[in-house]
Design an enzyme around this catalytic site. Structure first.
Site, PDB file in Angstrom:
ATOM      1  N   ASN A  88       1.212  -6.824 -10.749  1.00  0.00           N
ATOM      2  CA  ASN A  88       0.401  -6.304  -9.652  1.00  0.00           C
ATOM      3  C   ASN A  88       1.130  -5.125  -9.013  1.00  0.00           C
ATOM      4  O   ASN A  88       2.187  -4.710  -9.480  1.00  0.00           O
ATOM      5  CB  ASN A  88       0.095  -7.405  -8.628  1.00  0.00           C
ATOM      6  CG  ASN A  88       1.356  -8.062  -8.117  1.00  0.00           C
ATOM      7  OD1 ASN A  88       2.215  -7.428  -7.511  1.00  0.00           O
ATOM      8  ND2 ASN A  88       1.491  -9.367  -8.378  1.00  0.00           N
ATOM      9  N   PHE A 200       2.429 -15.261   3.179  1.00  0.00           N
ATOM     10  CA  PHE A 200       1.745 -13.982   3.289  1.00  0.00           C
ATOM     11  C   PHE A 200       0.376 -14.097   2.623  1.00  0.00           C
ATOM     12  O   PHE A 200       0.221 -14.832   1.637  1.00  0.00           O
ATOM     13  CB  PHE A 200       2.545 -12.871   2.600  1.00  0.00           C
ATOM     14  CG  PHE A 200       3.590 -12.237   3.471  1.00  0.00           C
ATOM     15  CD1 PHE A 200       3.454 -10.928   3.900  1.00  0.00           C
ATOM     16  CD2 PHE A 200       4.708 -12.953   3.862  1.00  0.00           C
ATOM     17  CE1 PHE A 200       4.420 -10.332   4.698  1.00  0.00           C
ATOM     18  CE2 PHE A 200       5.690 -12.374   4.665  1.00  0.00           C
ATOM     19  CZ  PHE A 200       5.534 -11.061   5.082  1.00  0.00           C
ATOM     20  N   LYS A 218      -1.255 -25.532   3.080  1.00  0.00           N
ATOM     21  CA  LYS A 218       0.086 -25.334   2.525  1.00  0.00           C
ATOM     22  C   LYS A 218       1.191 -25.690   3.521  1.00  0.00           C
ATOM     23  O   LYS A 218       2.370 -25.454   3.257  1.00  0.00           O
ATOM     24  CB  LYS A 218       0.231 -23.895   2.022  1.00  0.00           C
ATOM     25  CG  LYS A 218      -0.737 -23.598   0.870  1.00  0.00           C
ATOM     26  CD  LYS A 218      -0.504 -22.254   0.219  1.00  0.00           C
ATOM     27  CE  LYS A 218      -1.515 -22.035  -0.911  1.00  0.00           C
ATOM     28  NZ  LYS A 218      -1.294 -20.781  -1.658  1.00  0.00           N
TER      29      LYS A 218
END
Length: 281
Positions: A88, A200, A218
């Site tokens: 990416n 993030f 999470k």
């Protein structure tokens, strides 16, 4: 401050790396209009960034002294064959800035980094990895020793199901079968003891909804979310525009600023979270 070609010259980069290894602090140039009339990397960093760096060096903070902090940064690369891979656009700049901001506060910092071209901040222990699986293994092995984890890396969500041992030749269409890579942050949340976990989220739409969808499942204390469509935000920029979401329901929008300034805001919020936890205990 210099022309892009000068700054990217191997000799200059090698000398900068030597200075970093000797303990010098480097304020990296930014991208923009150059004296030669071109546009690119090599422009002098904004004076407020240089001033803040000098101030932090002259008046070191020790509020995080004794705290062990793990940062992940950069992309991962998932091999297709010996010459191709999936990846990416992450440059690693945000994660490296967080590592620097944490060191400024006296933390013991370990930086698990995917393949980037950035020099590690002085005083940071760096662990180099390439694939998502390698990052997963490195982070999980270090996790029990850490007090804080900031997962700033842009880990590939998928990898090829099978890596070809020889180069795939051009012969019509190529169809890749992909499988999921480990969700490192979810694993950290599952096995969390007393660590502070920060994630993030880089999104192109529904920023708040997508960020909150990661925050609670999470088991995070905070998530740093940015809209990749905003000017000055996201990958391969020297600035960022982020919004912070906290598990207690608070939200905090930050203006566009340098990634180092954003990193210092993140570290400041981590200190606040840790102080609240101390008061409760």
């Amino acid at each position: 401050a210099m022309n892009t070609n000068m700054f990217e010259n191997f000799a200059v980069q090698e000398n900068i790396e030597r200075l970093v290894l000797r303990g010098y602090s480097i304020v990296q140039p930014v991208e923009g209009e150059l004296a030669c009339g071109g546009c690119g990397g090599g422009r002098l960093a904004p004076l407020d960034v240089i001033f803040a760096e000098a101030k932090s060096l002259l008046s070191p903070q020790t509020e995080l002294k004794g705290i062990r902090l793990l940062v992940t940064a950069g992309p991962t690369r998932e091999a297709i064959d010996p010459v191709r891979y999936l990846t990416n656009y992450s440059s690693g700049k945000m994660g490296y800035a967080v590592a620097q901001a944490a060191v400024e506060q006296g933390a013991g910092v370990t930086l698990v980094s995917g393949p980037v071209t950035l020099p590690a901040p002085a005083g940071v222990k760096i662990v180099q990895v390439t694939t998502a699986q390698e990052m997963y293994a490195a982070v999980l092995s270090l996790y029990p020793q850490m007090d804080v984890v900031v997962k700033a890396a842009a880990v590939a969500d998928y990898r090829p199901a099978r890596v070809q041992e020889t180069k795939i030749k051009k012969d019509g269409e190529m169809i890749l079968s992909l499988v999921r890579t480990p969700d490192i942050l979810a694993e950290l949340g599952k096995y969390k003891q007393n660590q502070v976990l920060v994630g993030f989220a880089s999104e192109t739409d529904n920023l708040r909804e997508n960020a909150l969808a990661k925050l609670f499942p999470k088991n995070l204390e905070m998530i740093v979310a940015n809209d990749l469509t905003e000017d000055g935000a996201g990958f391969n920029t020297d600035t960022n525009v982020v919004k912070l979401y906290f598990k207690d329901g608070q939200e905090k929008q930050l203006a566009r600023m340098s990634k180092l300034a954003v990193a210092r805001e993140i570290i400041s919020e981590i200190k606040r979270i840790m102080n609240i936890a101390k008061e409760i205990s």
